[in-house]
Write a protein that holds these residues in place. Sequence first.
Motif, short mmCIF file in Angstrom:
data_model
loop_
_atom_site.label_atom_id
_atom_site.label_comp_id
_atom_site.label_asym_id
_atom_site.label_seq_id
_atom_site.Cartn_x
_atom_site.Cartn_y
_atom_site.Cartn_z
N SER A 167 10.15 -42.53 -48.42
CA SER A 167 9.14 -41.51 -48.12
C SER A 167 9.69 -40.09 -48.01
CB SER A 167 8.35 -41.85 -46.84
OG SER A 167 9.12 -41.64 -45.67
N ALA A 216 15.09 -35.94 -38.55
CA ALA A 216 14.90 -37.06 -37.62
C ALA A 216 15.64 -38.30 -38.11
CB ALA A 216 13.42 -37.34 -37.45
N ARG A 217 15.63 -38.51 -39.42
CA ARG A 217 16.37 -39.65 -39.98
C ARG A 217 17.88 -39.48 -39.74
NH1 ARG A 217 13.25 -41.68 -44.53
NH2 ARG A 217 11.30 -42.39 -43.61
N GLN A 239 12.99 -47.65 -41.15
CA GLN A 239 12.26 -46.68 -41.98
C GLN A 239 11.76 -45.52 -41.14
OE1 GLN A 239 9.28 -48.62 -44.37
NE2 GLN A 239 10.67 -50.23 -45.04
N GLU A 240 11.34 -45.80 -39.91
CA GLU A 240 10.91 -44.75 -38.99
C GLU A 240 12.05 -44.46 -38.01
OE1 GLU A 240 8.21 -42.97 -39.26
OE2 GLU A 240 7.64 -44.16 -41.01
N PRO A 241 12.30 -43.19 -37.69
CA PRO A 241 13.43 -42.84 -36.81
C PRO A 241 13.34 -43.42 -35.40
CG PRO A 241 12.65 -40.91 -38.00
CD PRO A 241 11.65 -41.98 -38.24
N ILE A 242 12.12 -43.59 -34.88
CA ILE A 242 11.89 -44.15 -33.54
C ILE A 242 12.69 -43.39 -32.48
CG2 ILE A 242 11.65 -46.28 -32.21
CD1 ILE A 242 12.01 -47.85 -34.75
N PRO A 269 16.26 -46.56 -45.34
CA PRO A 269 16.31 -45.36 -44.50
C PRO A 269 15.94 -44.07 -45.22
CG PRO A 269 18.52 -46.01 -45.14
CD PRO A 269 17.61 -47.11 -45.61
N LEU A 288 11.17 -34.74 -40.98
CA LEU A 288 11.43 -36.17 -41.10
C LEU A 288 12.87 -36.42 -41.54
CD1 LEU A 288 10.55 -39.11 -41.08
CD2 LEU A 288 9.64 -38.81 -43.40
N SER A 328 9.89 -33.40 -32.02
CA SER A 328 8.75 -32.67 -32.59
C SER A 328 9.17 -31.41 -33.33
CB SER A 328 7.75 -32.31 -31.48
OG SER A 328 8.37 -31.45 -30.53
N ALA A 387 18.63 -40.64 -36.30
CA ALA A 387 18.65 -42.11 -36.24
C ALA A 387 19.96 -42.65 -36.79
CB ALA A 387 17.47 -42.67 -37.03
N THR A 394 12.99 -57.18 -45.82
CA THR A 394 12.89 -56.77 -44.42
C THR A 394 12.81 -57.97 -43.50
OG1 THR A 394 11.87 -54.63 -44.97
CG2 THR A 394 11.48 -55.48 -42.76
#
Length: 253
Positions: free
Chosen positions: A162, A138-139, A86-89, A159, A135, A131, A142, A54
Amino acid sequence: MQPVGAAAPLRVDIAEKTFRSSEGVSMTALKDLAFEVRRDEFACLVGPSGCGKTTTLRILLGLDTDFTGSFQLPRNESSRIAAVFQEPILLPWRTVEQNVRLALPKDMRDTDLTPLFDSLGLSQMRSLYPSELSLGLARRVAVARAFAIEPAMLFLDEPFVSLDEQTAERLRYLVLAVWSARPTTALMVTHNVREALMLSDRIILLSARPAHVQGYFDIRIPRESRSPQVMSDLARSFRQKFPGIMRGELGQP
């Protein structure tokens, strides 16, 4: 970073990246890290946890400039760079479509995103808010945001991490389908060898810290031909080439 021609690859030559702890202790994360990713190639950066994968991506994204060395990014007409973390943000007050369109430059604001949403299974979710998404969905948003800008270079930082395996596998196939339809130079960080064998043209194996290239594993078999038996054969070949990599150390191949 130096500009390169449209057909040029991604070139990385990081001489050293060192961190200093709050106690003043110096720790070298990367040392003589040099590799290349050919134009429109999908490569995976694989290595043990904490080796600096990373950190390498952060340097290439321009988020960390405190290093010695250089790199060159590929370019197309726009030279745009996209990343999937890793997080969609996602912005919670924006809909799925609004989140994706926010990434578009002015000259692409009227782009028809229907084919992209269709390919990622998001057509019925364009008006939903983050919301209201799982997850996994949401990915997907992204991923859509990254591909929407038609980047010259795509970075992906684990990506699928989790996610449960069924959801992760579905998203891997979706990413592969979108990338195959609009190939771009891509570099993905993963600790999962099986994932890398499924997705990539080339695996770049990093050593433990301080990270340098331990070796390459090129895959010339078309992705549509990577059946379970072929994947098993590839995994066996990978373990034979890198016998020091224990099964499960980087993810089950």
